[in-house]
Design a protein around this motif. Structure first.
Motif, PDB file in Angstrom:
ATOM      1  N   HIS A   1       0.824  -1.215   0.000  1.00  0.00           N
ATOM      2  CA  HIS A   1       0.000   0.000   0.000  1.00  0.00           C
ATOM      3  C   HIS A   1       0.854   1.260   0.000  1.00  0.00           C
ATOM      4  CE1 HIS A   1      -4.067  -1.530   0.158  1.00  0.00           C
ATOM      5  NE2 HIS A   1      -3.682  -2.426   1.042  1.00  0.00           N
ATOM      6  N   ALA A   2       1.926   1.256   0.773  1.00  0.00           N
ATOM      7  CA  ALA A   2       2.802   2.435   0.843  1.00  0.00           C
ATOM      8  C   ALA A   2       3.449   2.738  -0.505  1.00  0.00           C
ATOM      9  CB  ALA A   2       3.868   2.234   1.907  1.00  0.00           C
ATOM     10  N   LEU A   3       3.620   1.702  -1.335  1.00  0.00           N
ATOM     11  CA  LEU A   3       4.214   1.884  -2.657  1.00  0.00           C
ATOM     12  C   LEU A   3       3.162   2.089  -3.744  1.00  0.00           C
ATOM     13  CD1 LEU A   3       6.952  -0.864  -2.388  1.00  0.00           C
ATOM     14  CD2 LEU A   3       7.363   1.606  -2.644  1.00  0.00           C
ATOM     15  N   GLY A   4       1.891   2.063  -3.353  1.00  0.00           N
ATOM     16  CA  GLY A   4       0.819   2.206  -4.337  1.00  0.00           C
ATOM     17  C   GLY A   4       0.582   0.945  -5.147  1.00  0.00           C
ATOM     18  N   LEU A   5       1.057  -0.190  -4.620  1.00  0.00           N
ATOM     19  CA  LEU A   5       0.866  -1.474  -5.294  1.00  0.00           C
ATOM     20  C   LEU A   5      -0.471  -2.079  -4.892  1.00  0.00           C
ATOM     21  CD1 LEU A   5       4.320  -3.225  -4.717  1.00  0.00           C
ATOM     22  CD2 LEU A   5       3.386  -2.470  -6.903  1.00  0.00           C
ATOM     23  N   SER A   6      -1.074  -2.771  -5.801  1.00  0.00           N
ATOM     24  CA  SER A   6      -2.241  -3.563  -5.471  1.00  0.00           C
ATOM     25  C   SER A   6      -1.774  -4.759  -4.647  1.00  0.00           C
ATOM     26  CB  SER A   6      -2.909  -4.050  -6.751  1.00  0.00           C
ATOM     27  OG  SER A   6      -3.869  -5.026  -6.458  1.00  0.00           O
ATOM     28  N   THR A   7      -2.644  -5.298  -3.852  1.00  0.00           N
ATOM     29  CA  THR A   7      -2.292  -6.473  -3.052  1.00  0.00           C
ATOM     30  C   THR A   7      -2.824  -7.760  -3.689  1.00  0.00           C
ATOM     31  OG1 THR A   7      -4.210  -6.083  -1.647  1.00  0.00           O
ATOM     32  CG2 THR A   7      -2.088  -5.206  -0.892  1.00  0.00           C
ATOM     33  N   GLY A   8      -3.184  -7.688  -4.938  1.00  0.00           N
ATOM     34  CA  GLY A   8      -3.667  -8.877  -5.642  1.00  0.00           C
ATOM     35  C   GLY A   8      -2.666 -10.015  -5.630  1.00  0.00           C
ATOM     36  N   HIS A   9      -1.379  -9.693  -5.647  1.00  0.00           N
ATOM     37  CA  HIS A   9      -0.344 -10.726  -5.627  1.00  0.00           C
ATOM     38  C   HIS A   9      -0.349 -11.498  -4.311  1.00  0.00           C
ATOM     39  CE1 HIS A   9       1.714  -7.344  -3.695  1.00  0.00           C
ATOM     40  NE2 HIS A   9       2.526  -8.222  -3.160  1.00  0.00           N
ATOM     41  N   LEU A  10      -1.007 -10.949  -3.297  1.00  0.00           N
ATOM     42  CA  LEU A  10      -1.169 -11.652  -2.021  1.00  0.00           C
ATOM     43  C   LEU A  10      -2.557 -12.275  -1.913  1.00  0.00           C
ATOM     44  CD1 LEU A  10       0.380  -8.882   0.241  1.00  0.00           C
ATOM     45  CD2 LEU A  10       1.373 -11.139  -0.138  1.00  0.00           C
ATOM     46  N   VAL A  11      -3.570 -11.506  -2.245  1.00  0.00           N
ATOM     47  CA  VAL A  11      -4.955 -11.921  -2.021  1.00  0.00           C
ATOM     48  C   VAL A  11      -5.396 -13.051  -2.953  1.00  0.00           C
ATOM     49  CG1 VAL A  11      -7.354 -11.139  -2.057  1.00  0.00           C
ATOM     50  CG2 VAL A  11      -5.581  -9.667  -1.116  1.00  0.00           C
ATOM     51  N   ILE A  12      -5.089 -12.937  -4.220  1.00  0.00           N
ATOM     52  CA  ILE A  12      -5.573 -13.940  -5.178  1.00  0.00           C
ATOM     53  C   ILE A  12      -4.996 -15.324  -4.878  1.00  0.00           C
ATOM     54  CG2 ILE A  12      -5.621 -14.603  -7.614  1.00  0.00           C
ATOM     55  CD1 ILE A  12      -5.927 -11.584  -8.258  1.00  0.00           C
ATOM     56  N   PRO A  13      -3.678 -15.449  -4.668  1.00  0.00           N
ATOM     57  CA  PRO A  13      -3.181 -16.787  -4.299  1.00  0.00           C
ATOM     58  C   PRO A  13      -3.762 -17.293  -2.982  1.00  0.00           C
ATOM     59  CG  PRO A  13      -1.367 -15.374  -4.961  1.00  0.00           C
ATOM     60  CD  PRO A  13      -2.588 -14.510  -4.872  1.00  0.00           C
ATOM     61  N   LEU A  14      -3.984 -16.393  -2.028  1.00  0.00           N
ATOM     62  CA  LEU A  14      -4.568 -16.820  -0.753  1.00  0.00           C
ATOM     63  C   LEU A  14      -5.986 -17.359  -0.937  1.00  0.00           C
ATOM     64  CD1 LEU A  14      -3.276 -14.023   1.638  1.00  0.00           C
ATOM     65  CD2 LEU A  14      -2.537 -16.414   1.558  1.00  0.00           C
ATOM     66  N   LEU A  15      -6.742 -16.773  -1.857  1.00  0.00           N
ATOM     67  CA  LEU A  15      -8.083 -17.297  -2.150  1.00  0.00           C
ATOM     68  C   LEU A  15      -8.001 -18.712  -2.717  1.00  0.00           C
ATOM     69  CD1 LEU A  15      -9.903 -14.204  -3.685  1.00  0.00           C
ATOM     70  CD2 LEU A  15     -10.499 -15.408  -1.581  1.00  0.00           C
ATOM     71  N   PHE A  16      -7.047 -18.922  -3.614  1.00  0.00           N
ATOM     72  CA  PHE A  16      -6.856 -20.260  -4.166  1.00  0.00           C
ATOM     73  C   PHE A  16      -6.525 -21.251  -3.055  1.00  0.00           C
ATOM     74  CE2 PHE A  16      -6.901 -18.188  -8.161  1.00  0.00           C
ATOM     75  CZ  PHE A  16      -6.993 -19.150  -9.148  1.00  0.00           C
ATOM     76  N   ILE A  17      -5.607 -20.863  -2.188  1.00  0.00           N
ATOM     77  CA  ILE A  17      -5.196 -21.737  -1.085  1.00  0.00           C
ATOM     78  C   ILE A  17      -6.386 -22.046  -0.181  1.00  0.00           C
ATOM     79  CG2 ILE A  17      -3.806 -21.831   1.029  1.00  0.00           C
ATOM     80  CD1 ILE A  17      -1.705 -20.127  -0.519  1.00  0.00           C
ATOM     81  N   GLU A  18      -7.130 -21.003   0.161  1.00  0.00           N
ATOM     82  CA  GLU A  18      -8.280 -21.163   1.057  1.00  0.00           C
ATOM     83  C   GLU A  18      -9.288 -22.169   0.519  1.00  0.00           C
ATOM     84  OE1 GLU A  18     -10.650 -20.636   4.357  1.00  0.00           O
ATOM     85  OE2 GLU A  18      -8.644 -19.860   4.038  1.00  0.00           O
ATOM     86  N   HIS A  19      -9.405 -22.223  -0.792  1.00  0.00           N
ATOM     87  CA  HIS A  19     -10.389 -23.111  -1.412  1.00  0.00           C
ATOM     88  C   HIS A  19      -9.765 -24.395  -1.956  1.00  0.00           C
ATOM     89  CE1 HIS A  19     -13.780 -20.394  -0.973  1.00  0.00           C
ATOM     90  NE2 HIS A  19     -12.887 -19.437  -1.139  1.00  0.00           N
ATOM     91  N   GLY A  20      -8.522 -24.647  -1.557  1.00  0.00           N
ATOM     92  CA  GLY A  20      -7.870 -25.894  -1.943  1.00  0.00           C
ATOM     93  C   GLY A  20      -7.591 -26.004  -3.429  1.00  0.00           C
ATOM     94  N   ARG A  21      -7.458 -24.887  -4.096  1.00  0.00           N
ATOM     95  CA  ARG A  21      -7.193 -24.882  -5.537  1.00  0.00           C
ATOM     96  C   ARG A  21      -5.712 -24.676  -5.808  1.00  0.00           C
ATOM     97  NH1 ARG A  21     -12.137 -23.639  -8.357  1.00  0.00           N
ATOM     98  NH2 ARG A  21     -13.735 -24.506  -7.025  1.00  0.00           N
ATOM     99  N   VAL A  22      -5.281 -25.106  -6.955  1.00  0.00           N
ATOM    100  CA  VAL A  22      -3.899 -24.935  -7.369  1.00  0.00           C
ATOM    101  C   VAL A  22      -3.755 -23.579  -8.049  1.00  0.00           C
ATOM    102  CG1 VAL A  22      -2.088 -25.818  -8.892  1.00  0.00           C
ATOM    103  CG2 VAL A  22      -3.542 -27.407  -7.629  1.00  0.00           C
ATOM    104  N   PHE A  23      -2.804 -22.786  -7.594  1.00  0.00           N
ATOM    105  CA  PHE A  23      -2.553 -21.474  -8.178  1.00  0.00           C
ATOM    106  C   PHE A  23      -1.298 -21.554  -9.037  1.00  0.00           C
ATOM    107  CE2 PHE A  23      -0.787 -17.190  -8.281  1.00  0.00           C
ATOM    108  CZ  PHE A  23      -1.903 -16.464  -8.658  1.00  0.00           C
ATOM    109  N   PRO A  24      -1.399 -21.173 -10.318  1.00  0.00           N
ATOM    110  CA  PRO A  24      -0.214 -21.225 -11.185  1.00  0.00           C
ATOM    111  C   PRO A  24       0.861 -20.245 -10.716  1.00  0.00           C
ATOM    112  CG  PRO A  24      -2.235 -20.950 -12.463  1.00  0.00           C
ATOM    113  CD  PRO A  24      -2.587 -20.752 -11.026  1.00  0.00           C
ATOM    114  N   ARG A  25       2.008 -20.760 -10.358  1.00  0.00           N
ATOM    115  CA  ARG A  25       3.111 -19.975  -9.824  1.00  0.00           C
ATOM    116  C   ARG A  25       3.496 -18.833 -10.768  1.00  0.00           C
ATOM    117  NH1 ARG A  25       7.271 -21.629  -6.103  1.00  0.00           N
ATOM    118  NH2 ARG A  25       6.390 -23.689  -6.205  1.00  0.00           N
TER     119      ARG A  25
END
Length: 140
Positions: A71-95
């Motif tokens: 946030h301090a750099l003005g970056l979106s946090t999608g690089h954190l949130v989207i993989p975490l959603l995959f993990i939470e739902h037991g899905r494989v996230f393409p690295r």
């Protein structure tokens, strides 16, 4: 890094990989902005040593610190949130997605959520409420 899926969600290396990629992204953007580690750490409210750990992708770094730095750099946090959603739902996230720009994927996700909410609201507005029918029957 070759395109491969993140390991099983129960594997601790999943979060470690997310933190490593996040740290790289944070460091890259900080350097791009020509901000010293000392200045950036002070801005975020963490120590310079801890910022080095975050940028190095230390698995012990806290996700909230990654969020604060992004946030301090003005970056979106999608690089954190989207993989975490995959993990939470037991899905494989393409690295490979961790390395690229997730802004289009984020927009697709946001649009899908908004559309889902609009569809739900439309169904609720167009479906006669059972309470209205019960009230009409009581008045008779």
């Amino acid at each position: 890094m070759p395109l491969q899926a993140l390991p099983n969600a129960r594997d601790p290396s999943v979060l470690a990989t997310i933190k490593l990629m996040s740290g790289r992204r944070i460091e890259m953007m900080r350097r791009f902005g020509r901000i010293t580690q000392e200045d950036f750490a002070a801005t975020v409210g963490i120590g310079t040593r801890w910022l080095r750990e975050i940028e190095a992708g230390n698995p012990k770094s806290r996700l909230d610190d990654h969020f604060r730095c992004a946030h301090a750099l003005g970056l979106s946090t999608g690089h954190l949130v989207i993989p975490l959603l995959f993990i939470e739902h037991g899905r494989v996230f393409p690295r490979g997605l961790l390395e690229g720009d997730l802004s289009k994927l984020e927009t697709v996700c946001i649009d899908a959520i908004a559309q889902h909410n609009l569809d739900t609201l439309s169904r609720q507005l167009l479906t006669p409420a059972a309470d209205d029918d019960a009230d009409e029957n009581t008045d008779e």
